[in-house]
Design a protein around this motif. Sequence first.
Motif, PDB file in Angstrom:
ATOM      1  N   VAL A  56      54.306 -27.932  -1.028  1.00 38.02           N
ATOM      2  CA  VAL A  56      54.645 -28.913  -1.225  1.00 38.02           C
ATOM      3  C   VAL A  56      54.501 -30.232   0.052  1.00 38.02           C
ATOM      4  N   TYR A  68      50.332 -34.464  -3.376  1.00 35.70           N
ATOM      5  CA  TYR A  68      50.944 -33.890  -4.134  1.00 35.70           C
ATOM      6  C   TYR A  68      51.873 -31.978  -3.848  1.00 35.70           C
ATOM      7  N   ILE A  69      50.614 -31.453  -3.673  1.00 35.38           N
ATOM      8  CA  ILE A  69      50.594 -30.209  -3.423  1.00 35.38           C
ATOM      9  C   ILE A  69      49.398 -29.577  -2.673  1.00 35.38           C
ATOM     10  N   VAL A 113      36.682 -30.706 -16.078  1.00 36.97           N
ATOM     11  CA  VAL A 113      38.098 -30.519 -14.969  1.00 36.97           C
ATOM     12  C   VAL A 113      38.198 -31.688 -14.781  1.00 36.97           C
ATOM     13  N   TYR A 114      39.009 -31.675 -13.303  1.00 32.77           N
ATOM     14  CA  TYR A 114      38.903 -32.420 -12.684  1.00 32.77           C
ATOM     15  C   TYR A 114      38.671 -32.554 -11.198  1.00 32.77           C
ATOM     16  N   THR A 154      41.147 -26.214  -9.666  1.00 33.85           N
ATOM     17  CA  THR A 154      40.077 -26.607 -10.156  1.00 33.85           C
ATOM     18  C   THR A 154      39.504 -26.339  -8.784  1.00 33.85           C
ATOM     19  N   ALA A 176      57.605 -31.864  -7.295  1.00 38.35           N
ATOM     20  CA  ALA A 176      55.535 -32.861  -6.582  1.00 38.35           C
ATOM     21  C   ALA A 176      55.172 -32.433  -8.522  1.00 38.35           C
ATOM     22  N   GLN A 234      41.011 -26.531  -4.989  1.00 48.35           N
ATOM     23  CA  GLN A 234      41.597 -27.747  -4.591  1.00 48.35           C
ATOM     24  C   GLN A 234      42.797 -27.905  -5.127  1.00 48.35           C
ATOM     25  N   GLY A 235      43.777 -28.713  -4.717  1.00 49.91           N
ATOM     26  CA  GLY A 235      45.391 -28.614  -4.903  1.00 49.91           C
ATOM     27  C   GLY A 235      45.235 -30.000  -5.477  1.00 49.91           C
ATOM     28  N   LYS A 236      46.679 -30.417  -5.706  1.00 55.28           N
ATOM     29  CA  LYS A 236      47.075 -31.146  -6.328  1.00 55.28           C
ATOM     30  C   LYS A 236      47.162 -32.358  -4.839  1.00 55.28           C
ATOM     31  N   PRO A 237      46.154 -33.081  -5.072  1.00 58.68           N
ATOM     32  CA  PRO A 237      46.411 -34.097  -3.756  1.00 58.68           C
ATOM     33  C   PRO A 237      47.481 -34.947  -3.724  1.00 58.68           C
ATOM     34  N   ALA A 252      60.560 -27.595  -5.268  1.00 60.48           N
ATOM     35  CA  ALA A 252      59.917 -28.889  -4.701  1.00 60.48           C
ATOM     36  C   ALA A 252      58.824 -28.970  -5.107  1.00 60.48           C
ATOM     37  N   TYR A 253      58.043 -27.657  -5.917  1.00 61.22           N
ATOM     38  CA  TYR A 253      57.110 -27.247  -5.948  1.00 61.22           C
ATOM     39  C   TYR A 253      57.314 -28.053  -7.300  1.00 61.22           C
ATOM     40  N   LEU A 274      44.460 -30.101 -18.833  1.00 59.79           N
ATOM     41  CA  LEU A 274      43.092 -29.769 -19.242  1.00 59.79           C
ATOM     42  C   LEU A 274      43.383 -28.169 -18.508  1.00 59.79           C
ATOM     43  N   PRO A 275      42.264 -27.479 -17.958  1.00 62.07           N
ATOM     44  CA  PRO A 275      40.180 -27.783 -18.751  1.00 62.07           C
ATOM     45  C   PRO A 275      39.600 -28.191 -20.299  1.00 62.07           C
ATOM     46  N   GLU A 333      49.007 -23.440 -15.359  1.00 65.85           N
ATOM     47  CA  GLU A 333      48.608 -24.029 -14.522  1.00 65.85           C
ATOM     48  C   GLU A 333      46.968 -24.114 -14.370  1.00 65.85           C
ATOM     49  N   HIS A 334      46.199 -25.342 -13.706  1.00 67.55           N
ATOM     50  CA  HIS A 334      45.090 -25.397 -13.440  1.00 67.55           C
ATOM     51  C   HIS A 334      44.333 -25.499 -12.277  1.00 67.55           C
ATOM     52  N   TYR A 341      38.508 -33.218  -7.983  1.00 73.61           N
ATOM     53  CA  TYR A 341      39.581 -34.294  -6.731  1.00 73.61           C
ATOM     54  C   TYR A 341      38.898 -34.460  -5.992  1.00 73.61           C
ATOM     55  N   TYR A 358      46.906 -34.272 -16.268  1.00 77.15           N
ATOM     56  CA  TYR A 358      46.503 -32.687 -16.622  1.00 77.15           C
ATOM     57  C   TYR A 358      47.250 -31.702 -17.471  1.00 77.15           C
ATOM     58  N   PHE A 385      51.149 -22.280  -2.002  1.00 74.29           N
ATOM     59  CA  PHE A 385      51.355 -23.868  -2.650  1.00 74.29           C
ATOM     60  C   PHE A 385      52.317 -24.258  -0.960  1.00 74.29           C
ATOM     61  N   PHE A 432      53.257 -35.628 -10.105  1.00 77.57           N
ATOM     62  CA  PHE A 432      51.425 -35.673 -10.884  1.00 77.57           C
ATOM     63  C   PHE A 432      51.329 -36.195 -11.832  1.00 77.57           C
TER      64      PHE A 432
END
Lengths: 843, 221
Positions: free
Chosen positions: A785, A834-835, B168-169, A822, B144, A829-832, B140-141, B158-159, A819-820, B171, B155, A783, B148
Amino acid sequence: MTKVQLPETMTLDKIEALRSAFGWFYDQELNKPFSDKSTSFKFNDVTQYVDYLNSDEVGIPQKTSAKHIGIILEQWYENLTQTPTPEYEQADQTKTPQYESQSQTTINKESNPEAFKEAQKREESARIAEQKAREDVQRGIERQQQIYEEQQKIREQIRENKELKQKIEELQEKDVYVKVEEKPIETDLPEEKTKILEDLKQAAIENQQETTKQLAEEIKSRIADTTPPEIVDSLSNQTALYTVGTLTGDISYSPTIQQSVVEELSANPETISGILKNPEIANQTVNVINALSTGSQREAYNLSQRVLTSAFGEDFTEALSNQNNFVVSVSTTPEPEYSAYSMSNISDSYSQELEGRDRILEDVKGLAVDSGKTRAVTEFNKYLIGRIDRLPSGHFLKGEFAQNTMSIFGLGAPVNWAVAEGASPIIKLAVSSGYGPVLGTIQSATGWNLGVTKTAVEAGKLALEKGGAAIAGKAAGQAVGQAAVQTATKTGLAATLSTALAGLGAWAGPVGIAIGTAVGTLLGKLLEKIDWAKVKGWLKDNGPIILLGGGLLLGGPAWGIGLGLGGLALAGKFTALGIARGTWRFFRRIGTFFLITIGTPFIVTLLVLPPLIAFIMFVINSGAYLVPPKPVAESGFSPGTGGYECREDRITTGLEYPVNSPIAIRAREIVDDLYQGFWCFWNRSPKAPTPYFPNDEEPNFPPGYPDLFDYEAFLQNPNTTPPSQNLFWCTWLIQKAYTENGVKILNTLWSPDMKLDFESRGKFVPASSVSSLNAVPGSVIFFDVVGNGKDRIDHVGIIYQTNGDDVTYIQSNAGLKVEHLTLGSSGLQGKPGYIDVIGIGLP
Amino acid sequence: MKKKIYIIIGVLVFLAMLLFLLLPKPEKALPISVITTTPKNNAIFVFEKSEVLIELNREITIEEGNNVKIKIEPEVKTEIVYLSNKIRISPETNFGYGVRYKIKVYSLEKEIYSFEFTTNPFTPEQLEKEGKLQAEGDLAYNEATKNFIEKNPWYTNLPIETNDYRIVYDYDKEMFRIRFLQEQTDEEKIKTIIEDALDKLERAGAKKPIKYYTVQPDTQF
């Protein structure tokens, strides 16, 4: 070793010159000539020097080793300077500790009555000082214990409150509508006070914020004399907030009005039914609200009303809190002049109240200790100065160098300074078992009976008996304290200590001192076996730097640098290069140095002040260890960076087994076993149970790698920044899960290097190419940031399982264990914003 | 006279035999064996400051302790303490970093047990330097992620997966993906599933109007 008699012709000058020559040649200057003006000694090389030593004039037998020559010369030197022979004291665990005065000089009553009288006076004042210091410490200990018990009660209430809140979770999101109608204040107060109250009310209605501020100042001025300064602000502000809230009918800040709302709700269950559909929940909710309101009422009044009474008198407080001062109407639907009031406030205000009380008690607890510290330090200061006064005139502590050093320190000044500044380095120093041996050695080497052994043992026992009751119990406390000292004394093996200390966890401080002291005493007996000349050679380079290091340890940069520079100046090495080089050497060598040469009087000379102060602080701080260190969730710190929920139990990932990757399974097991540590992230592998975390359980999937976590740093500051302390980094999980399964990866903790390693082995897949086909369990996710100014990998996790849409990953040193991500048309996909997910590394 | 002597000798022999039979016999000591060790055999990442603990099946006497020897490969200077039924081995300094050690236990010159372990490969300097950098990255992670989650409270929920669907989402498309887990053709059934899914999303923290799209099983997004 055969003892070599001091030749009659040998004078102090000659011995000193021979010692200097020994140091000269020992420093590898074997072929450089040595000369001494005062004795006219001149040796062209080491052979000539040794020949002279072997001559009849000196009489040291041939083939005597260099080490023994050094010892013989030192013994002769001691004989001539009449340094008192060290007396050794065996640890005695059976008697009550006493401070025994042990005069180093012989003062005869008849021959020198004045000196005798003076000595007696000093003895008496030292004895009284010691006694006072002990009493202060004991009082601090008892007070702290009381406060701790009180805190435990409050924390129990906080826990109960959380349970109650959970029961009425459904109500938390609901609003009721409240109208507060003020009535003229009815009071039997004297006219003067009534006017104050009315003026206050008027001012509060006109400008609530300003009035709160002014009232807080007024309260502060009235209670300042009787309230500890550390808490006067928080008490005044809180009381002013409640008072003005009550006067203005501000429901948010007035527990009195909140209580009226609750009573109104409780009295009319149909009101609750109006906002809750389920009748069963509605009935239960009424009971819960009653329970909360009772607590809220009681707790809210406990502090603010007591403060108000203290400031303005009981009649004033009663008049203000009279519920007849206003009429509260409650409705379940919005109506004119009614304002919405969230039901969650009812329980929240109670929570805040409890937490506020907890915080204040924490302050008070620290205050109790600090004031005890200050008093004890002062008294001990007197005592130590008295002890130094009574030393023989030739003693090294009376020498110019030591006196200068002490004046720099002011002896106790840095201690006082450190206390004022929070004292964390000192406390750490004082409770560090590493200094135990130094203390014991001082006792042996100087012949001082500091009472260290007895006191340390007793303090260790005391700490274990009182504070450790919940953990070890009285009997166990005694047994551990005594057995540890006995073992250490008998075996003299430092190695036996670490196991005992590890078992004792947080209690290792006090008991460690006791053990260390016993070991130190033993080390003192081994002085003659130590290669003094080698030590001297070492000191030649590093002596000033020891002061610098010691100073840094003790008092922080100001003292450390000041003292270090002083030392360097004395040594004629006042250069930046010298400081830098010496500092580096100090920290590089200090580890092995302590192991090898801890018992030398030379070291004692230079280190005498730090350990003495450490001893003082140990005695003082023995009280600080009566309160077992708190579990994470009770630590009273707000979650720092991350802001995740803090809890003391370890929650599992909740993930089920059916995955076909041993790496993923092992990673899951390790993460399941993690507890929260720094920043309330999951980064603490347990070594259960420890006094640090008494509720910890053994790892379900050992080994848990507990050695990694820096408990000391955590207890000092669980939200430490910069984050240099050891903990279970995200990369550590990868290292463990991979290495345990025989998969070799680069030996690195830094995720950018880890990514490079996967790339170099052709195992890296960019995020855009990741699909459910190649995102195999056990893969490492990299990842980055977004927007943190560092265009590189910041964090890693391990894929546990995937399906066509979702990738489940697990991680350590994060707020969430699982965490999950997609899977989409663009890959993983990340966390647009943010990460970003950069890619994955295949196992 | 001779007869008397024979009788006396006979009685003495009898008494001696009787005593021999009646006196408690010293129990034959169990041979020493190793029950467990810390660290375990083949353990890795063993802390370089660790002590090695060997637990024996019974207490050993000082004499037996003298006959128990420990051999460590590669050689390392240690202090060995015999305490009751335990042997504690402490390196005089520390074990090396990333070294595989083999420890053999001998009793009366005969090897009775051996085990191996590998120490932590990271030096303190590496832990300090790389650990600090990594901890900064981890912070930092998490910061963030926290931000988020604050913006997207759904968040952590899910799922969402039931027997009928998985949510799921996406993005890329900025909408929720509702995947049917069985082929769905019945409009009514689809409507029910979507209603249920939207209800769950709302409870999970998604704000109305909720954007979504549906996909059938085994269909790409």
